[in-house]
Write an enzyme that holds these catalytic residues in place. Structure first.
Site, PDB file in Angstrom:
ATOM      1  N   ASP A  93       0.811  -1.222   0.000  1.00 29.34           N
ATOM      2  CA  ASP A  93       0.000   0.000   0.000  1.00 29.34           C
ATOM      3  C   ASP A  93       0.839   1.264   0.000  1.00 29.34           C
ATOM      4  O   ASP A  93       2.025   1.269   0.327  1.00 29.34           O
ATOM      5  CB  ASP A  93      -0.952   0.000   1.196  1.00 29.34           C
ATOM      6  N   GLU A 151      -0.526  -1.941   5.232  1.00 26.08           N
ATOM      7  CA  GLU A 151       0.386  -1.822   6.378  1.00 26.08           C
ATOM      8  C   GLU A 151       0.294  -0.440   7.005  1.00 26.08           C
ATOM      9  O   GLU A 151       0.370  -0.300   8.228  1.00 26.08           O
ATOM     10  CB  GLU A 151       1.837  -2.099   5.930  1.00 26.08           C
TER      11      GLU A 151
END
Length: 405
Positions: A93, A151
């Site tokens: 991400d 994350e």
């Protein structure tokens, strides 16, 4: 900027095998393609599709849509020997940051940017999968490569574990790396025990009684109450925590008032708590609530507290850390080389994987001041020296070779 270490513009890659070095142009291409299409947590559909297409083209078995966008690839070695399973984890991400870099591969998604190196983590994991798939005959055991969403928040590790990514077959150990602009290219940070801190967040609203700034005795000044709370919270680390245990309480948000002559009816604040010692879990929430409650009571105010335990500390296993350190010492040859004092109060949900199976999370130096590639993580001009990509693959491959042997 990160320029506290000596560094040459070029790093000796003689310890990176030729076939991995030959992957470097593709690694750069993959990383830059991912960088141009950044996606926030649990929205990594373009990234996941890109990963899946690569794995499919190489004939690597994998599962998709785990915890929404996560992927797990499984590569089984054909060499006789151990039946061990080693997992490699990479996050996918990006962050809600507007990129300011003027490069050909700049983010094409307004307000979203890979400002922490996750595009590089994904490229390294893909390159590792590609290499291992071409060398199944050279290793025994099974490798699981976990491409994890979210994350940066709200956290993708926990739902992936709940979905069973550490089972079927059961994982014996796990490793992962973070490209790290706090270290120069050609270095590796490997530490036994606590590497990264627990992350806890809090938001609090103080309810007073507003009124005229010239008639304070008719009010309960929420701003004054909140200001006292901010000061008092700083005594938790200085007076309630063992001085040998590093910890931080930071109030990063404070909002109150609408006019210079109006006493605020409410005040809002928010902050973060960081610590390494797992035994401190639960302590800070209790102590923060005690302080807020006591100060509010003394002033006749009330409050609402929202406290969130986000990630536990990243705790590395001593045996797996020793394995990673031995490999890192073989791969990097610079005046600095491998560092063990590399703790940070930053947090990582790799910690949830390390709570379930022994493993090691380590830092791979990626800063190059000579090329102006040393802006800190989460900065709108963050970028890293892509030479680190092939170094990451070499370390991963050597780790699994040693682990299985």
């Amino acid at each position: 900027m990160v320029s506290t270490f000596p560094l040459n513009s070029t790093v000796n890659l003689q310890n990176v095998r030729l076939e991995i070095r030959a992957l470097q142009p593709q690694l750069v291409e993959w990383r830059r393609q991912i960088h141009q299409k950044p996606e926030l947590g649990f929205q990594e559909k373009i990234t996941a599709e890109f990963i899946s297409q690569k794995l499919q083209s190489w004939g690597i078995a994998h599962q998709i849509e785990i915890a929404q966008t996560g992927i797990v690839a499984i590569i089984k070695g054909e060499k006789s020997g151990t039946g061990k399973v080693l997992a490699i984890r990479a996050d996918m991400d990006a962050l809600p940051i507007q990129e300011l870099n003027e490069v050909s591969y700049c983010s094409q998604h307004d307000g979203i940017m890979h400002a922490c190196g996750h595009d590089g983590h994904t490229a390294i994991a893909l390159g590792t999968a590609c290499y291992l798939n071409n060398h199944r005959q050279d290793f025994s055991g099974t490798v699981k490569i976990i491409f994890q969403p979210a994350e940066e928040g709200p956290g993708g590790a926990k739902p992936m574990i709940a979905a069973g990514v550490l089972n079927n077959p059961d994982v014996d150990a796990i490793i992962g790396l973070h490209l790290w602009n706090n270290l120069p290219l050609g270095t590796v940070g490997v530490r036994d025990g606590a590497l990264m801190a627990a992350v806890e967040l809090f938001h609090c609203t103080i309810f007073g009684k507003g009124g005229h700034g010239a008639i304070p005795h008719q009010t309960v000044d929420s701003l004054v109450v909140a200001a006292q709370i901010v000061n008092a919270l700083q005594t938790i680390v200085s007076r309630n925590v063992n001085p040998l245990d590093a910890a931080v309480v930071t109030v990063g948000e404070f909002h109150a008032g609408t006019a210079v002559n109006v006493i605020a009816d409410t005040a809002k604040m928010g902050g973060t708590v960081r610590y390494f010692n797992p035994h401190l879990a639960g302590f800070f929430k209790e102590r923060i609530q005690q302080i807020i409650e006591g100060i509010c009571q003394s002033h006749g105010a009330s409050y609402e507290l929202d406290y969130n335990h986000l990630y536990p500390p990243v705790i590395n296993d001593s045996a797996i850390t020793a394995l990673v350190r031995s490999v890192a010492e073989e791969v990097v040859e610079t005046p600095i080389g491998v560092l063990s004092e590399c703790q940070t109060m930053g947090g990582e949900d790799m910690s949830f994987f390390l709570q379930k199976v022994p493993g090691c999370y380590f830092f791979l130096g990626s800063a190059n001041p000579d090329k102006k590639l040393d802006y800190p993580h989460h900065h709108p001009r963050f970028d890293f020296d892509e030479t680190a990509l092939s170094m990451g693959i070499e370390i991963f491959v050597r780790c699994l070779e040693k682990f299985f042997d």
